[in-house]
Scaffold this motif. Structure first.
Motif, PDB file in Angstrom:
ATOM      1  N   SER A  66       0.843  -1.240   0.025  1.00  0.00           N
ATOM      2  CA  SER A  66       0.084  -0.003  -0.176  1.00  0.00           C
ATOM      3  C   SER A  66       0.895   1.351  -0.046  1.00  0.00           C
ATOM      4  CB  SER A  66      -0.947   0.005   1.138  1.00  0.00           C
ATOM      5  OG  SER A  66      -0.102   0.015   2.410  1.00  0.00           O
ATOM      6  N   GLU A  67       2.062   1.116   0.681  1.00  0.00           N
ATOM      7  CA  GLU A  67       2.755   2.467   0.786  1.00  0.00           C
ATOM      8  C   GLU A  67       3.483   2.681  -0.619  1.00  0.00           C
ATOM      9  OE1 GLU A  67       3.937   4.441   3.554  1.00  0.00           O
ATOM     10  OE2 GLU A  67       2.043   4.007   3.905  1.00  0.00           O
ATOM     11  N   LEU A  68       3.885   1.502  -1.593  1.00  0.00           N
ATOM     12  CA  LEU A  68       4.701   1.608  -2.568  1.00  0.00           C
ATOM     13  C   LEU A  68       3.850   1.820  -3.892  1.00  0.00           C
ATOM     14  CD1 LEU A  68       7.231  -1.505  -1.825  1.00  0.00           C
ATOM     15  CD2 LEU A  68       7.895   1.052  -1.895  1.00  0.00           C
ATOM     16  N   LYS A  69       2.680   1.394  -3.776  1.00  0.00           N
ATOM     17  CA  LYS A  69       1.824   1.559  -5.111  1.00  0.00           C
ATOM     18  C   LYS A  69       1.689   2.829  -5.643  1.00  0.00           C
ATOM     19  CE  LYS A  69      -2.761   1.156  -3.036  1.00  0.00           C
ATOM     20  NZ  LYS A  69      -4.060   0.469  -2.937  1.00  0.00           N
ATOM     21  N   MET A  70       1.852   2.891  -6.989  1.00  0.00           N
ATOM     22  CA  MET A  70       1.818   4.364  -7.294  1.00  0.00           C
ATOM     23  C   MET A  70       1.349   4.412  -8.851  1.00  0.00           C
ATOM     24  SD  MET A  70       5.526   5.928  -7.750  1.00  0.00           S
ATOM     25  CE  MET A  70       6.015   5.740  -6.031  1.00  0.00           C
ATOM     26  N   ASP A  71       1.106   5.413  -9.716  1.00  0.00           N
ATOM     27  CA  ASP A  71       1.045   5.573 -10.939  1.00  0.00           C
ATOM     28  C   ASP A  71      -0.314   4.678 -11.245  1.00  0.00           C
ATOM     29  OD1 ASP A  71       2.927   7.561 -11.073  1.00  0.00           O
ATOM     30  OD2 ASP A  71       4.531   6.007 -11.448  1.00  0.00           O
ATOM     31  N   LYS A  72       0.273   3.623 -12.199  1.00  0.00           N
ATOM     32  CA  LYS A  72      -1.041   2.666 -12.636  1.00  0.00           C
ATOM     33  C   LYS A  72      -1.575   1.884 -11.502  1.00  0.00           C
ATOM     34  CE  LYS A  72       0.378   2.625 -17.511  1.00  0.00           C
ATOM     35  NZ  LYS A  72       0.901   1.721 -18.559  1.00  0.00           N
ATOM     36  N   LEU A  73      -0.689   1.592 -10.495  1.00  0.00           N
ATOM     37  CA  LEU A  73      -1.232   0.995  -9.425  1.00  0.00           C
ATOM     38  C   LEU A  73      -1.839   1.584  -8.208  1.00  0.00           C
ATOM     39  CD1 LEU A  73       1.480  -0.706 -10.884  1.00  0.00           C
ATOM     40  CD2 LEU A  73       1.348  -1.910  -8.932  1.00  0.00           C
ATOM     41  N   LYS A  74      -1.997   2.791  -8.483  1.00  0.00           N
ATOM     42  CA  LYS A  74      -2.528   3.574  -7.287  1.00  0.00           C
ATOM     43  C   LYS A  74      -3.893   3.117  -6.454  1.00  0.00           C
ATOM     44  CE  LYS A  74      -3.742   7.689  -8.365  1.00  0.00           C
ATOM     45  NZ  LYS A  74      -3.481   9.007  -9.303  1.00  0.00           N
ATOM     46  N   ASN A  75      -4.688   2.590  -7.477  1.00  0.00           N
ATOM     47  CA  ASN A  75      -6.001   2.024  -7.296  1.00  0.00           C
ATOM     48  C   ASN A  75      -6.046   0.489  -7.097  1.00  0.00           C
ATOM     49  OD1 ASN A  75      -7.096   4.860  -6.762  1.00  0.00           O
ATOM     50  ND2 ASN A  75      -7.348   4.831  -9.048  1.00  0.00           N
ATOM     51  N   ALA A  76      -5.076  -0.072  -7.132  1.00  0.00           N
ATOM     52  CA  ALA A  76      -5.088  -1.430  -7.390  1.00  0.00           C
ATOM     53  C   ALA A  76      -5.388  -2.251  -5.734  1.00  0.00           C
ATOM     54  CB  ALA A  76      -3.625  -2.099  -7.814  1.00  0.00           C
TER      55      ALA A  76
END
Lengths: 132, 242
Positions: free
Chosen positions: A49-59
Motif C-alpha cells: 500500500s505504501e509503494l503502489k503508485m501511478d497505474k497501481l494507485k487504485n490496485a
C-alpha cells in the motif's frame, strides 16, 4: 522487513506486466505467499500500500497463503513444513533464503535432506487485472 | 504464475558500476581466493567494493577473510555486512556450520532470492565468487544480471584448461563479456595457458604463483595481502581496472 524487498519486487513486476499488456490502470493483483518463507502478510500488505503508485494507485492486492508441502526424493514421503519445529535462528534463515531449509530439515521418515518443495516456497503473482 | 523477483534484480544492482563474476569450469583452481583477494585489493585502493559468495554448497570466502559472524542486517531488504572494508554476503550467514545440499533448481532459487533482496547500494565493483562448472548458477547470473563481466581462473594443468576452454567458448557464444583469464598456482615456466587463451581469442591477464604462504594466511587478510600471490594479483588488477 524482508517483506519490503519482496513488495518492491511485486510492484516492479506488476508495473512491467501493465506496461506489456497496455493497461492504463491496474485494478486487482492476486498474490500467493508460501508458508515456507514465513512472510508477515500484514507487513507485506502495508508495504504494497505504501509503494503502489501511478497505474497501481487504485490496485487492490489479494494475498493467499499456501501451505508448504515437502516430498522426500529418497522415500517419497510427503509432509508439511512446520515453523514450530525450528529454533528462531533457523526459521529466520529460511525466511531470508527458503532453500536453507535443506540445512535444517530432514525427511521425518528416512532422514534424508534430499527433498523437494512441492508448493508453498515463496511469493508468486497469480494474476494481474486492469483496464486498457 | 509469475515470479516477481526477476523484475527487481537489475534495479538492485543499478548503482553498481562493475559486476565481475570470478568463475572457472573446474573446481579447486582458486576462484574464491582470487575473488576475495581481488575484492580486498580494490577496497584498499579506496574503491567501494562488494563481495558476494555465490558458491552456496561450498562457500569458503568467509574462511579466507577470517569472518566469524558476518550476518547481513534486515532493513527493507538484506543489508550486507561490513567486513575489511567490503560489503559482504555469504550464505554461511544463514546455513551456518551445516551442510547445504542443493539441487540445481534450489541454487537458482536461492540466487534469485538474494539478487532480488540484497541492497548493495552504490558500488564501484561487485565481485561474485561463482561455484565451479557450467551449470545452473552460471546460466542464472548470465540470464539475470545485466552487464555482468567474467574473470576466468585456471591452473596450468591441461585438465583444468580443458573445461575452462569450454566455458570460454560458451561465454563467447552467448556474447557475455570476459575480462580475461588468470593462470593460478603457476609452478614452472610454460606457455601452454597464455598461448591457448590467446588462441581462443581472449585476453591473458597474467600468472599467479603457487605460493605456500597463502595457506598460512587464510583468515588473516593483512598477511594474505603481503603474499606473492596477492602482490601479483594486485598488479593484474591495476592493469585491468585502473
Amino acid at each position: 522487513m524482508h517483506e519490503w524487498a519482496l513488495a518492491e519486487a511485486i510492484i516492479s513486476s506488476v508495473s512491467q506486466i501493465a506496461e506489456k499488456e497496455g493497461l492504463k490502470e491496474v485494478r486487482e493483483v492476486k498474490i500467493k505467499v508460501g508458508e515456507l518463507q514465513q512472510v508477515e502478510v500484514e507487513i507485506l500488505e502495508f508495504a504494497l500500500s505504501e509503494l503502489k503508485m501511478d497505474k497501481l494507485k487504485n490496485a487492490k492486492f489479494f494475498i493467499e497463503a499456501v501451505r508448504a508441502e515437502l516430498k522426500c526424493r529418497v522415500c517419497e514421503h510427503k509432509w508439511s513444513f512446520s515453523r514450530n519445529r525450528l529454533d528462531k535462528e533457523s526459521a529466520e534463515a529460511i525466511h531470508f533464503v527458503p532453500e536453507t531449509v535443506h540445512a535444517y530439515i530432514k525427511c521425518p521418515r528416512c532422514g534424508s535432506p534430499d527433498f523437494e518443495i512441492l508448493q508453498g516456497r515463496g511469493v508468486w503473482l497469480e494474476s494481474v487485472k486492469g483496464v486498457k | 504464475m509469475i515470479d516477481p523477483r526477476k523484475s527487481i534484480i537489475n534495479k538492485r544492482l543499478g548503482r553498481v558500476k562493475h559486476i565481475i563474476a570470478v568463475s572457472s569450469g573446474k573446481g579447486g583452481v582458486g576462484k574464491s581466493l582470487v575473488a576475495s583477494t581481488l575484492a580486498l585489493i580494490l577496497a584498499n585502493k579506496k574503491f567501494k567494493v562488494g563481495l558476494f559468495d555465490a558458491d552456496f554448497t561450498s562457500p569458503s570466502t568467509h574462511l579466507i577473510l577470517g569472518v566469524k559472524n558476518a550476518k547481513p542486517r534486515e532493513e527493507k531488504g538484506v543489508i550486507p555486512a561490513h567486513v575489511h572494508g567490503l560489503k559482504y554476503v555469504s550464505i554461511v550467514a544463514y546455513s551456518r556450520e551445516n551442510a547445504l545440499p542443493l539441487r540445481g533448481a534450489d541454487v537458482s532459487n536461492a540466487l534469485m532470492e538474494l539478487f532480488a533482496t540484497i541492497i548493495w547500494g552504490e558500488l564501484d565493483f561487485l565481485i561474485v565468487d561463482m561455484p565451479p562448472g557450467i551449470s545452473d548458477a552460471l546460466l542464472d547470473v548470465i540470464r539475470l544480471v545485466k552487464g555482468i563481466n567474467f574473470l576466468i581462473v585456471t591452473t596450468p594443468s591441461p585438465l583444468a584448461f580443458e573445461t575452462v576452454k569450454k566455458l570460454l567458448e560458451l561465454l563467447a557464444e552467448l556474447k557475455v563479456p570476459v575480462v580475461g583469464v588468470v593462470e593460478n598456482m603457476k609452478i614452472r615456466e610454460s606457455n601452454f595457458i597464455p598461448q591457448n587463451v590467446r588462441d581462443a581469442g581472449f585476453r591473458f591477464l597474467g600468472e599467479l604463483p603457487f605460493d605456500p604462504k597463502v595457506e598460512d594466511s587464510l583468515g588473516n587478510v593483512d598477511t594474505l595481502l603481503k603474499t606473492d600471490f596477492a602482490i601479483k594479483l594486485a598488479k593484474i588488477a591495476l592493469e585491468i581496472f585502473l
